[in-house]
Design a protein around this motif. Sequence first.
Motif, short mmCIF file in Angstrom:
data_model
loop_
_atom_site.label_atom_id
_atom_site.label_comp_id
_atom_site.label_asym_id
_atom_site.label_seq_id
_atom_site.Cartn_x
_atom_site.Cartn_y
_atom_site.Cartn_z
N GLY A 45 0.78 -1.23 0.00
CA GLY A 45 0.00 0.00 0.00
C GLY A 45 0.81 1.28 0.00
N LEU A 46 1.98 1.30 -0.60
CA LEU A 46 2.83 2.49 -0.68
C LEU A 46 3.21 3.00 0.70
N TYR A 47 3.30 2.11 1.68
CA TYR A 47 3.46 2.56 3.06
C TYR A 47 4.74 3.35 3.30
N GLY A 48 5.84 2.91 2.73
CA GLY A 48 7.11 3.58 2.99
C GLY A 48 7.14 5.00 2.47
N SER A 49 6.73 5.20 1.21
CA SER A 49 6.75 6.55 0.65
C SER A 49 5.70 7.43 1.32
N LYS A 50 4.54 6.87 1.64
CA LYS A 50 3.52 7.66 2.34
C LYS A 50 4.04 8.13 3.69
N ALA A 51 4.74 7.25 4.40
CA ALA A 51 5.27 7.63 5.71
C ALA A 51 6.30 8.74 5.58
N TRP A 52 7.19 8.65 4.56
CA TRP A 52 8.19 9.69 4.39
C TRP A 52 7.54 11.03 4.06
N VAL A 53 6.59 11.00 3.14
CA VAL A 53 5.90 12.23 2.75
C VAL A 53 5.14 12.82 3.93
N ALA A 54 4.48 11.98 4.73
CA ALA A 54 3.74 12.48 5.89
C ALA A 54 4.66 13.18 6.87
N GLN A 55 5.87 12.65 7.04
CA GLN A 55 6.80 13.23 8.01
C GLN A 55 7.50 14.47 7.48
#
Length: 495
Positions: free
Chosen positions: A352-362
Amino acid sequence: MLRRLVVLAFAIAPAAGAQESFDSAMVAKIRDEGLNRSHAWTMVDTLATVIGPRLTASPAYMRAATWARDHFAAWGLRDTHFETWPFGRGWELQKFTLEMTEPRYAPMIGYPDAWSESTKGDIVGTPLFIAGMPYDSLDRMRDRLKGAIVMTQPLMTTFIREDRINPTAANAPAPVAPVPQGQRGAGRGGAGGGRGGQSEAQRIAKLLHDVGVGAVLKPSRGEHGTIFLQTRDAGANAVPTVVVAGEQYNNLIRLLQDRVPVKVRVNVQGRYFTQDTLGYNVIAEIPGTDPKLRDEVVMVGGHLDSWHAATGATDNADGAATVLEAARILKAVGAQPRRTIRFALWGGEEEGLYGSKAWVAQHLSGDANRAAREKFSMYLNIDPGYGPVYGFYMEGNERAKAIFDAWMAPFKDLGFRKNIISGIGNTDHLSYIAEGVPGFNPIQEYANYDVRIHHTNMDTMERTQPDDVKQAATVFATLAYNAAMRDALIPRTTP
């Protein structure tokens, strides 16, 4: 010939105005390093062959992440580190058996779902065909379901038989304008619950778990022994689940319909990892040198994780190697970019694109990151497909397309065809687009990709070639450098 091509590329002007210039001498150096002293194929081989499948949160994924981090550091990149985010338990397969034992012996082609529960040793029996049965009927069969092998899907007739159309092909239809950003999904789809509670499928899944079903068989949509796998952790409701070659699954149904006694043996043994439930991204950078621009960022990335039935060569060992090799090339040629060039290898993309979503969120989301968003030039991602870079999906950004048209011109002799104004879904650049910053993904080869390679047991080293990865890495190094050197940020799509 090389110098003439580069000089011509320098002279190409964007359609809307001033000439888009770039350092043709540096492009020549990048080409020479990337094509003649490449490390890319060795890195693909290490990721796909030596380390193998890299399911997120598995020990193999962590070996790959540590290996990549250490290579970034050895090449002299700065601020090389892991960034973590909540994910969940890891899993790896340790043993698997699938075979028909009656009315004759036949080995069967299949693969357990990721995060499948283990069977209680060998499960041998006549499968129960429960496809299409409502929850209430199954609820009355609890005694029969306990310990049984069950087939939950009907006869497979909707095999995947067509690949996506390559928009750079000579006979491709006109490109379609991308869906507006606010209407686009930012990740891979998942099953949703019905109104007021669980869906029928969710209720049945819980029932099968609660009664202690022995194993679940379901068919693959791939033909000729191709097993498609793409399932998230079912958590507390996980049961032993095996995806079976569609033709062999159908044969079991026909035997049952013909009242021929049939028995199957299934044994799935996997291991969960719960001590560390974090996901990991690998981050490194080449710092900018211009005091006025070094806080601005050009970013290059791709996902490091893969599914578990093959070695993840095209999805996405070749892409991860492209990112690594682009960084190595730029360090090798002594690049001194004005802006910072940041490199990322993501975990959790497949779920679910978790890694890139987490980086963008931070780092990019919300009011606290407004300044970072304003100083973010672009993100280049590499994921779906394999082979050379034919062009880029420009996500409706006409001004950026004119720039990319100029930058890609020196690569016509290496396979560049054209950039396409339309977009592509289901990969990590969408995490960036959701925040209003430019994100782009290349157009590569799709022949046999959807019908045979993508998320299957056939995603192996045979599907990609050394020269293609060299070309992709050289293109990515060039575009990252050009973006880091131009006077202005990459223009953004009008909201």
